[in-house]
Motif scaffolding. Structure first.
Motif, PDB file in Angstrom:
ATOM      1  N   MET A 180       0.842  -1.192   0.000  1.00 15.31           N
ATOM      2  CA  MET A 180       0.000   0.000   0.000  1.00 15.31           C
ATOM      3  C   MET A 180       0.877   1.241   0.000  1.00 15.31           C
ATOM      4  N   PHE A 181       0.435   2.280  -0.712  1.00 17.51           N
ATOM      5  CA  PHE A 181       1.188   3.528  -0.765  1.00 17.51           C
ATOM      6  C   PHE A 181       0.407   4.615  -0.035  1.00 17.51           C
ATOM      7  N   ILE A 182       1.099   5.355   0.813  1.00 16.06           N
ATOM      8  CA  ILE A 182       0.403   6.415   1.543  1.00 16.06           C
ATOM      9  C   ILE A 182       1.050   7.766   1.246  1.00 16.06           C
ATOM     10  N   ARG A 183       0.235   8.815   1.347  1.00 16.05           N
ATOM     11  CA  ARG A 183       0.744  10.168   1.141  1.00 16.05           C
ATOM     12  C   ARG A 183      -0.025  11.119   2.041  1.00 16.05           C
ATOM     13  N   GLU A 184       0.663  12.120   2.499  1.00 16.06           N
ATOM     14  CA  GLU A 184       0.079  13.094   3.422  1.00 16.06           C
ATOM     15  C   GLU A 184      -1.173  13.715   2.775  1.00 16.06           C
ATOM     16  N   PRO A 185      -2.302  13.796   3.523  1.00 15.41           N
ATOM     17  CA  PRO A 185      -3.568  14.217   2.926  1.00 15.41           C
ATOM     18  C   PRO A 185      -3.528  15.589   2.236  1.00 15.41           C
ATOM     19  N   PHE A 186      -2.873  16.558   2.839  1.00 15.35           N
ATOM     20  CA  PHE A 186      -2.883  17.889   2.236  1.00 15.35           C
ATOM     21  C   PHE A 186      -2.122  17.895   0.912  1.00 15.35           C
ATOM     22  N   HIS A 187      -1.073  17.111   0.830  1.00 18.94           N
ATOM     23  CA  HIS A 187      -0.330  16.993  -0.426  1.00 18.94           C
ATOM     24  C   HIS A 187      -1.175  16.305  -1.498  1.00 18.94           C
ATOM     25  N   ARG A 188      -2.008  15.378  -1.086  1.00 17.75           N
ATOM     26  CA  ARG A 188      -2.915  14.749  -2.056  1.00 17.75           C
ATOM     27  C   ARG A 188      -3.885  15.792  -2.614  1.00 17.75           C
ATOM     28  N   LEU A 189      -4.363  16.677  -1.737  1.00 19.54           N
ATOM     29  CA  LEU A 189      -5.293  17.718  -2.184  1.00 19.54           C
ATOM     30  C   LEU A 189      -4.600  18.679  -3.153  1.00 19.54           C
ATOM     31  N   ILE A 190      -3.372  19.077  -2.817  1.00 19.28           N
ATOM     32  CA  ILE A 190      -2.622  19.977  -3.694  1.00 19.28           C
ATOM     33  C   ILE A 190      -2.411  19.303  -5.052  1.00 19.28           C
ATOM     34  N   SER A 191      -2.036  18.029  -5.006  1.00 14.84           N
ATOM     35  CA  SER A 191      -1.808  17.300  -6.251  1.00 14.84           C
ATOM     36  C   SER A 191      -3.087  17.248  -7.098  1.00 14.84           C
ATOM     37  N   ALA A 192      -4.216  16.944  -6.455  1.00 14.32           N
ATOM     38  CA  ALA A 192      -5.490  16.881  -7.180  1.00 14.32           C
ATOM     39  C   ALA A 192      -5.811  18.249  -7.790  1.00 14.32           C
TER      40      ALA A 192
END
Ligand SMILES: *[C@@H]1O[C@H](CO)[C@@H](O)[C@H](O)[C@H]1NC(C)=O
Ligand SMILES: *[C@@H]1O[C@H](CO)[C@@H](O)[C@H](O)[C@H]1NC(C)=O
Length: 323
Positions: A180-192
């Protein structure tokens, strides 16, 4: 390219002269365009480039593999311990539903690689793209496993776990290595946001839209990882963190006996993480206090399950608060 990136923060701080609000917004726009451009460049490089071969590049190599194998194993143990304690406390799906349709819904994000006997949870922008390319490369190289699957255990060739019947799903979950791959939630939002999912909205409006839709209607790009990968039901052998893919995937491959003589390509996620590091403060400051609290609450299970202590969104009170 790196020189250009490091020049930008200086530009931002100098924008305090003149009319602050507008100038700031202009520069933030400028930053986005540059970053989208850079991301596109990165994507076109298939998210990585080959490992440098020459002696002169050895320093780069060292930077990329700061973690020893022992540290890697230790980190994995800590992540799994945090996860187990989360799963023990919260009422989550811990067993496969008996109903075939419900079960396939629950495992809908899980991908199967029968040849390498691997399962992974496929969430965009968590590092999974590079991982899938690596698997393709290994398959082409015809890597043979030390313990090939016995003939009676052939499950089929489908790529998604949800395409298998319940009996096979259970058997696959038991016998294959799960990643499984995890990423910090706020960075996911920025990426989206930066990948054009916001369709003309400002970042603040984008966040408002996400909060309005709620987690049950969330798109896969920002839906909490816990709801997508079901880590309390699927006991992942490896939990890999975006920003450290280079060393972590290297050790995982070594551990799983998949590396052989092949050299691992270089992941560039640590550079993306670094770039986001200073970008996120700008974007975070655009949000209202209420939005920040609501976002933390939106991702509360991910915070509880994976601990992202450096996240700007992280606030211990949002886990304990009910609603
Ligand atoms: C499930 O699929 C496997 C492999 O295709 C097959 O052998 C088995 O009979 C199926 N089981 C059921 C209950 O349909
Ligand atoms: C969420 O999805 C459901 C079902 O598709 C729909 O009825 C509801 O209006 C949606 N809610 C929001 C806030 O979009």
């Amino acid at each position: 390219m790196p020189a250009q990136i490091s020049a930008l923060p200086a530009v931002v701080s100098s924008s305090h002269f003149g009319s602050p609000g507008k100038t700031m917004r202009f520069f933030i726009r400028l930053l986005f365009s540059s970053l989208v451009f850079i991301s596109l460049l990165w994507c076109s490089h298939l998210l990585w480039k080959r490992l440098p071969q020459s002696q002169g590049d050895l320093t780069v190599l060292k930077e990329d593999l700061p973690v020893t194998f022992d540290t890697f194993l230790h980190t994995q143990q800590l992540r799994k311990k945090t996860l187990r304690s989360f799963c023990g406390q919260t009422a989550k799906i811990t067993e496969l539903p008996h109903n075939e349709q419900e079960a396939s819904q629950v495992v809908s994000s899980i991908m199967v690689n029968n040849k390498l006997q691997l399962l992974h949870c496929k969430i965009p922008a968590t590092g999974v793209e590079g991982w899938e390319q690596l698997l393709e490369m290994l398959e082409e190289k015809d890597v043979t496993l030390q313990m090939p699957v016995p003939a009676h255990q052939q499950f089929g060739t489908q790529k998604r776990l949800s395409q298998y019947n319940l009996t096979s799903v259970e058997a696959l979950l038991k016998s294959y290595t799960k990643v499984m791959f995890i990423r910090e939630p706020f960075h996911r939002l920025i990426s989206a946001y930066m990948h054009g999912l916001a369709d003309g909205l400002t970042f603040k409006e984008f966040i408002q839209y996400i909060l309005y839709r709620g987690s049950s209607n969330a798109s896969i790009e920002w839906k909490p990882l816990v709801s997508l990968c079901r880590p309390c039901l699927i006991h992942y052998d490896y939990i890999i963190m975006f920003g450290f893919l280079g060393s972590e995937v290297h050790h995982l491959m070594q551990r799983a006996g998949l590396l052989g003589n092949s050299q691992l390509p270089e992941f560039i996620d640590s550079k993306i993480r670094w770039t986001y590091g200073w970008l996120e403060e700008q974007m975070f400051s655009e949000l209202s206090h209420v939005q920040k609290k609501q976002l933390c609450h939106f991702f509360r299970f991910d915070f509880a399950a994976f601990h992202f202590p450096n996240s700007l969104l992280w606030d211990p009170t949002c886990i304990s608060e009910s609603t």
